[in-house]
Each structure stands twice: as structure tokens, then as C-alpha cells.
Design an enzyme around this catalytic site. Structure first.
Site, PDB file in Angstrom:
ATOM      1  N   GLY A   7       0.832  -1.196   0.000  1.00 31.99           N
ATOM      2  CA  GLY A   7       0.000   0.000   0.000  1.00 31.99           C
ATOM      3  C   GLY A   7       0.867   1.246   0.000  1.00 31.99           C
ATOM      4  O   GLY A   7       1.019   1.917   1.022  1.00 31.99           O
ATOM      5  N   LYS A 206      -4.028   8.151  19.577  1.00 31.18           N
ATOM      6  CA  LYS A 206      -4.335   8.673  18.248  1.00 31.18           C
ATOM      7  C   LYS A 206      -5.809   8.456  17.911  1.00 31.18           C
ATOM      8  O   LYS A 206      -6.478   9.342  17.378  1.00 31.18           O
ATOM      9  CB  LYS A 206      -3.459   8.010  17.192  1.00 31.18           C
TER      10      LYS A 206
END
Length: 336
Positions: A7, A206
Site C-alpha cells: 500500500g 491517536k
């Protein structure tokens, strides 16, 4: 070191470019015009200061089967993109291949080497059929949290917006030789890559903002500062974050910053469109389940009510369905 970036989009491309420029043997998995540009010209990186660097010594392909055996596999796809290719990933493995996961949100492996009553449980929201758990042995996995922001400025061109921190950690919190090797490799490439004893706590930190600001921005088409400065959406984000914090606390995770400080940090980013809003605007499938749905799943496991998260999840899932049916474009009918 032979490293495959599965990716090679914005973040994967950033990692791939800097690792290749540092002398590692990098293979990039990509497709379309981005792939063709990298094959022809290498991978260009535009740094924060505007300086440009081209990694020409990279191999680029669309097929994992063509990459060969790797020392390190970095999964840089979004969470919902990994499961469809899960069965192909083992073609990259030799006996000691390490898999570094960089997905946002709750990973499928969250309860592996976790300890406690949920030890070994699969997070079904992100691995509904068990394909990821079956294809990637837990012994191979290192967790990694992505903090930089980057974009594909043009096919074959990655632009770093800001940040260079990629903390990593073993799932059981140990400081192994392999995690030392990974952090040394990342550091050599110019990243800050501390070894964390509790990678899950960093994942939650996060996620804390992503699970609220991302879907709210997608639903309202508003930037971070707009959400934070509008009292109603600021309160909604705070309510969602409070529910998530309760879940994390029940799972043994403590946050190293306060809720208000986390919101203030998002506000300081300014007129920034979240990744989910950017995906909405270009008609790309959005990352909902790992960021929001998985938190609801963990809420059910820990018997934690999540009414605010549930409501936003329902709305953004419908939005995704509508966009999918319209192939990424909402049709606006004129009322006559």
C-alpha cells in the site's frame, strides 16, 4: 534489509521513499497511474521544507506474488483494505519475516498477547471472517502508530505535510532484538521511532481524536478548527471521547494527556480536513469500522454504554452507503 510496503499511498510512499533513500531494498505495492509513475521515474518525496528527493532504486508492482520473500512487510493500507488481500500476504514471508502494522484504529490483533479475560479474541469488526488472524501469525506482528501527515501530490510524488514520528512496539511490551532493528532502521531513514512498552496506549491516544473528529467532519464537511470552535460539535466530540476513554480504562489503558488538551491540539491544527472528509470528497470508501465500529465492539465487551458514538456511527455508515450507491457522488435534485 528487504522491505515491502503493501500500500504505497501517502504514508506507505513516505516510508518507502525514505527507507529506499537510506539504502534499504524496497518493494512498493501500488496500482494505477501511481504505480506506472513509480516504475518509470522512481518515487519522488517532497519534504516539509520543499526539498525534493527521488528514490530510483525501488521495485514497484501491483502483485504481492511478484515481490519475493521479505525481511519486513509494512502493511500501509487502510484497515478495510487489508482483509481482501489477506490470503496473498503470506507469499511475502520467510521464517523470520516481521509484519509492521500501521492501520489507524483498533487492530484485529488487539487482544493477542494482551492478557486478561479477552486474551486471543479477534476484533470481529475489522476481521469479520478471521482472514487476517488466519493469514498473519501473531508472532510476526509489531505494532506501529503513524503520526505524520502526507499526501500523494501527483502520481509517483509524495508530499510530506508535517511530522516524522512512527513509534513501534511488541504486542507483549518486550524489547526484542527485532523491534530494536526496526526502530534502528526507521531512525536511519530519518524518522523518530521510539520503542514503546505499551503500543496499545499509543493506538488509543491517536484513535481518541480520530473516532470523533473524522466522522463528525465527514458528516458536517467541516475542518478541525471549525468542529472545535463550534460549541455543539466540540461537546459531541468530547462526549464521544469520554465514552472511548472509559472503554480504554477498563482495558487497562491510561491516557497521558487530558481530554481538553487533546481537543486543543486538534483545534491548533486549524483549517485541516480530516482523512475521512478527504475520502468523502473524492468518492473513496471511508475508514469507519476500525475507527468507530471497533470501539463500539469493545464497548459491548466491557459493558460500557456508547450512545454518542453509536449515533454518529449510524449516521456515517448511512452516509457511506449512500455514497457507495451513488458511486461517490451525491445527486442534488432541484426542487421546482
Amino acid at each position: 534489509m528487504k522491505i515491502c510496503i503493501v500500500g504505497a499511498g501517502a504514508i506507505g510512499g513516505l516510508l518507502g521513499a525514505k527507507l529506499a533513500l537510506a539504502g534499504e531494498e524496497v518493494t512498493l505495492i501500488a496500482r494505477g497511474a501511481h504505480l506506472e509513475a513509480m516504475r518509470q521515474n522512481g518515487l519522488k518525496l517532497i519534504e516539509e521544507d520543499g526539498s525534493e528527493h527521488v528514490a530510483k532504486n525501488v521495485k514497484a508492482t501491483s502483485k504481492l506474488s511478484e515481490a519475493g520473500k521479505q525481511d519486513v512487510v509494512i502493511l500501509a493500507l487502510k484497515a478495510h483494505q487489508v482483509e481482501p488481500i489477506a490470503k496473498e500476504i503470506p507469499s511475502l514471508f520467510h521464517d523470520k519475516t516481521v509484519v509492521v502494522t500501521t492501520q489507524n484504529g483498533i487492530p484485529w490483533w488487539y487482544f493477542q498477547k494482551h492478557g486478561g479475560e479477552f486474551e486471543g479474541r479477534r476484533v470481529e469488526t475489522v476481521d469479520p471472517n478471521g482472514a487476517l488472524m488466519a493469514s498473519i501469525e501473531v508472532e510476526r506482528i509489531l505494532g506501529c502508530v503513524v503520526f505524520p501527515a502526507a499526501e500523494i501530490a501527483a502520481p509517483g510524488v509524495i508530499k510530506l505535510i508535517e511530522g516524522n514520528r512512527f513509534p513501534v512496539g511488541e504486542l507483549d511490551g518486550s524489547e526484542s532484538e527485532r523491534v530494536k532493528n526496526i526502530t534502528a532502521t526507521f531512525t536511519k531513514a530519518g524518522f523518530k521511532s521510539p520503542i514503546l512498552k505499551d503500543i496499545r496506549a499509543e493506538i488509543w491516544l491517536k484513535l481518541w481524536g480520530n473516532l470523533s473528529f473524522n466522522p463528525i467532519s465527514a458528516l458536517t464537511h467541516s475542518t478541525l478548527v471549525d468542529i472545535c470552535q463550534f460549541p455543539l460539535t466540540r461537546q459531541l466530540a468530547a462526549d464521544m471521547m469520554t465514552e472511548a476513554q472509559t472503554i480504554a480504562n477498563k482495558l487497562g489503558v491510561e491516557f497521558r494527556v487530558s481530554l481538553e488538551k487533546r481537543i486543543a491540539g486538534a483545534e491548533k491544527v486549524g483549517k485541516h480536513k480530516t482523512s475521512m472528509l478527504q475520502d468523502i470528497e473524492i468518492g473513496r470508501a471511508i475508514e469507519i469500522d476500525a475507527l468507530v465500529g471497533a470501539v463500539i465492539e469493545l464497548g459491548r465487551l466491557t459493558q460500557t454504554p456508547t450512545p454518542h458514538i453509536d449515533s454518529v456511527y449510524a449516521c456515517v455508515k448511512l452516509l457511506a452507503k449512500t455514497l457507495g450507491e451513488e458511486k461517490g457522488k451525491l445527486k442534488i435534485e432541484k426542487i421546482s
